[in-house]
Design a protein around this motif. Structure first.
Motif, PDB file in Angstrom:
ATOM      1  N   GLY A 158       0.776  -1.102  -0.006  1.00 35.60           N
ATOM      2  CA  GLY A 158      -0.007   0.197   0.019  1.00 35.60           C
ATOM      3  C   GLY A 158       0.848   1.053  -0.025  1.00 35.60           C
ATOM      4  O   GLY A 158       0.448   2.146  -0.678  1.00 35.60           O
ATOM      5  N   TYR A 172       0.802   4.027  -2.732  1.00 43.98           N
ATOM      6  CA  TYR A 172       0.461   5.408  -2.531  1.00 43.98           C
ATOM      7  C   TYR A 172       1.590   6.243  -2.916  1.00 43.98           C
ATOM      8  O   TYR A 172       1.444   7.419  -3.373  1.00 43.98           O
ATOM      9  CB  TYR A 172       0.001   5.486  -1.168  1.00 43.98           C
ATOM     10  CG  TYR A 172      -0.235   7.148  -0.773  1.00 43.98           C
ATOM     11  CD1 TYR A 172      -1.417   7.473  -1.080  1.00 43.98           C
ATOM     12  CD2 TYR A 172       0.544   7.817   0.123  1.00 43.98           C
ATOM     13  CE1 TYR A 172      -2.020   8.801  -0.652  1.00 43.98           C
ATOM     14  CE2 TYR A 172      -0.037   9.022   0.404  1.00 43.98           C
ATOM     15  CZ  TYR A 172      -1.057   9.688  -0.160  1.00 43.98           C
ATOM     16  OH  TYR A 172      -1.454  10.745   0.166  1.00 43.98           O
ATOM     17  N   LEU A 218      -5.080  -5.531  -2.726  1.00 43.94           N
ATOM     18  CA  LEU A 218      -6.325  -4.580  -2.191  1.00 43.94           C
ATOM     19  C   LEU A 218      -5.770  -3.178  -1.940  1.00 43.94           C
ATOM     20  O   LEU A 218      -6.230  -2.184  -2.289  1.00 43.94           O
ATOM     21  CB  LEU A 218      -6.947  -5.370  -0.989  1.00 43.94           C
ATOM     22  CG  LEU A 218      -8.316  -4.895  -0.690  1.00 43.94           C
ATOM     23  CD1 LEU A 218      -9.438  -4.881  -1.945  1.00 43.94           C
ATOM     24  CD2 LEU A 218      -8.935  -5.500   0.530  1.00 43.94           C
ATOM     25  N   PRO A 219      -4.500  -3.065  -1.145  1.00 39.80           N
ATOM     26  CA  PRO A 219      -4.131  -1.801  -0.716  1.00 39.80           C
ATOM     27  C   PRO A 219      -3.720  -1.033  -2.011  1.00 39.80           C
ATOM     28  O   PRO A 219      -3.978   0.261  -2.106  1.00 39.80           O
ATOM     29  CB  PRO A 219      -3.087  -2.115   0.008  1.00 39.80           C
ATOM     30  CG  PRO A 219      -2.907  -3.602   0.576  1.00 39.80           C
ATOM     31  CD  PRO A 219      -3.811  -4.211  -0.500  1.00 39.80           C
ATOM     32  N   ALA A 276      -6.879   0.147  -3.564  1.00 40.14           N
ATOM     33  CA  ALA A 276      -7.566   1.398  -2.761  1.00 40.14           C
ATOM     34  C   ALA A 276      -6.598   2.620  -3.153  1.00 40.14           C
ATOM     35  O   ALA A 276      -7.279   3.827  -3.087  1.00 40.14           O
ATOM     36  CB  ALA A 276      -7.314   1.109  -1.504  1.00 40.14           C
ATOM     37  N   CYS A 277      -5.480   2.600  -3.275  1.00 42.34           N
ATOM     38  CA  CYS A 277      -4.787   3.781  -3.803  1.00 42.34           C
ATOM     39  C   CYS A 277      -4.965   4.203  -5.153  1.00 42.34           C
ATOM     40  O   CYS A 277      -4.920   5.372  -5.472  1.00 42.34           O
ATOM     41  CB  CYS A 277      -2.969   3.522  -3.687  1.00 42.34           C
ATOM     42  SG  CYS A 277      -2.478   3.399  -1.872  1.00 42.34           S
ATOM     43  N   LEU A 328      -7.876   4.310  -6.468  1.00 45.66           N
ATOM     44  CA  LEU A 328      -8.935   4.837  -6.737  1.00 45.66           C
ATOM     45  C   LEU A 328      -8.961   6.178  -5.923  1.00 45.66           C
ATOM     46  O   LEU A 328     -10.127   6.762  -6.035  1.00 45.66           O
ATOM     47  CB  LEU A 328      -9.938   3.975  -5.980  1.00 45.66           C
ATOM     48  CG  LEU A 328     -10.165   2.518  -6.655  1.00 45.66           C
ATOM     49  CD1 LEU A 328     -11.301   1.613  -5.819  1.00 45.66           C
ATOM     50  CD2 LEU A 328     -10.777   2.594  -7.969  1.00 45.66           C
ATOM     51  N   LEU A 329      -7.982   6.475  -5.476  1.00 42.10           N
ATOM     52  CA  LEU A 329      -7.832   7.934  -4.828  1.00 42.10           C
ATOM     53  C   LEU A 329      -7.796   9.026  -5.925  1.00 42.10           C
ATOM     54  O   LEU A 329      -7.526   8.522  -7.192  1.00 42.10           O
ATOM     55  CB  LEU A 329      -6.676   8.237  -3.979  1.00 42.10           C
ATOM     56  CG  LEU A 329      -6.497   7.098  -2.732  1.00 42.10           C
ATOM     57  CD1 LEU A 329      -5.151   7.393  -2.103  1.00 42.10           C
ATOM     58  CD2 LEU A 329      -7.598   7.707  -1.700  1.00 42.10           C
TER      59      LEU A 329
END
Length: 143
Positions: free
Chosen positions: A64, A68, A120-121, A124-125, A127-128
């Motif tokens: 993640g 990020y 998954l992490p 999620a990044c 989709l920011l």
């Protein structure tokens, strides 16, 4: 009362106002992020088995953080996705059966969680919100 994460990461408006790096810098960053994604996958496959269950959390956090960092460094969703591509390519090689019978992933819950949820992490990044002026390849106007 201010959010403590805003002092570290900045507000959404501050992040989106940052200028994009030049294109050649982004291309170099993508190549470096791909290699780092490979390394995170290889190291994570051993760390998650070595330090159970803390190693699993450490490897998920590393993936993640890399995604990020790629998002913030390049300012594009591709910057968050390229480490995932490297992670997945290394995982394909590590999951392949060997003629000697050696395996990297044992039949343990940590290994299954790492293989099935390690992306998954990074997702999620990805989709920011980004500062890129493109949305799915279609140019849009910034106000």
């Amino acid at each position: 009362m201010t959010n403590p994460l805003h002092t570290v990461l900045g507000t959404r408006a501050q992040r989106l106002a940052e200028p994009l790096p030049p294109q050649w810098v982004r291309v170099v960053c993508y190549a470096v992020l791909l290699v780092l994604g490979l390394l995170v996958s290889i190291c994570g496959s051993f760390v998650q088995a070595l330090w159970s269950p803390g190693g699993l959390l450490l490897t998920l956090a590393a993936g993640g953080a890399l995604s990020y960092g790629g998002l913030r460094l390049t300012g594009t969703k591709l910057g968050a996705g390229v480490p995932l591509i490297g992670w997945f390519l290394a995982l394909l090689v590590l999951l392949a059966p060997r003629p000697e019978g050696d395996i990297v992933f044992g039949a343990f819950a940590d290994a299954y969680v790492y293989v099935l949820l390690g992306w998954l992490p990074g997702l999620a990044c990805a989709l920011l919100p980004t500062r890129s002026p493109f949305a799915f390849g279609i140019p849009r106007q910034r106000d």
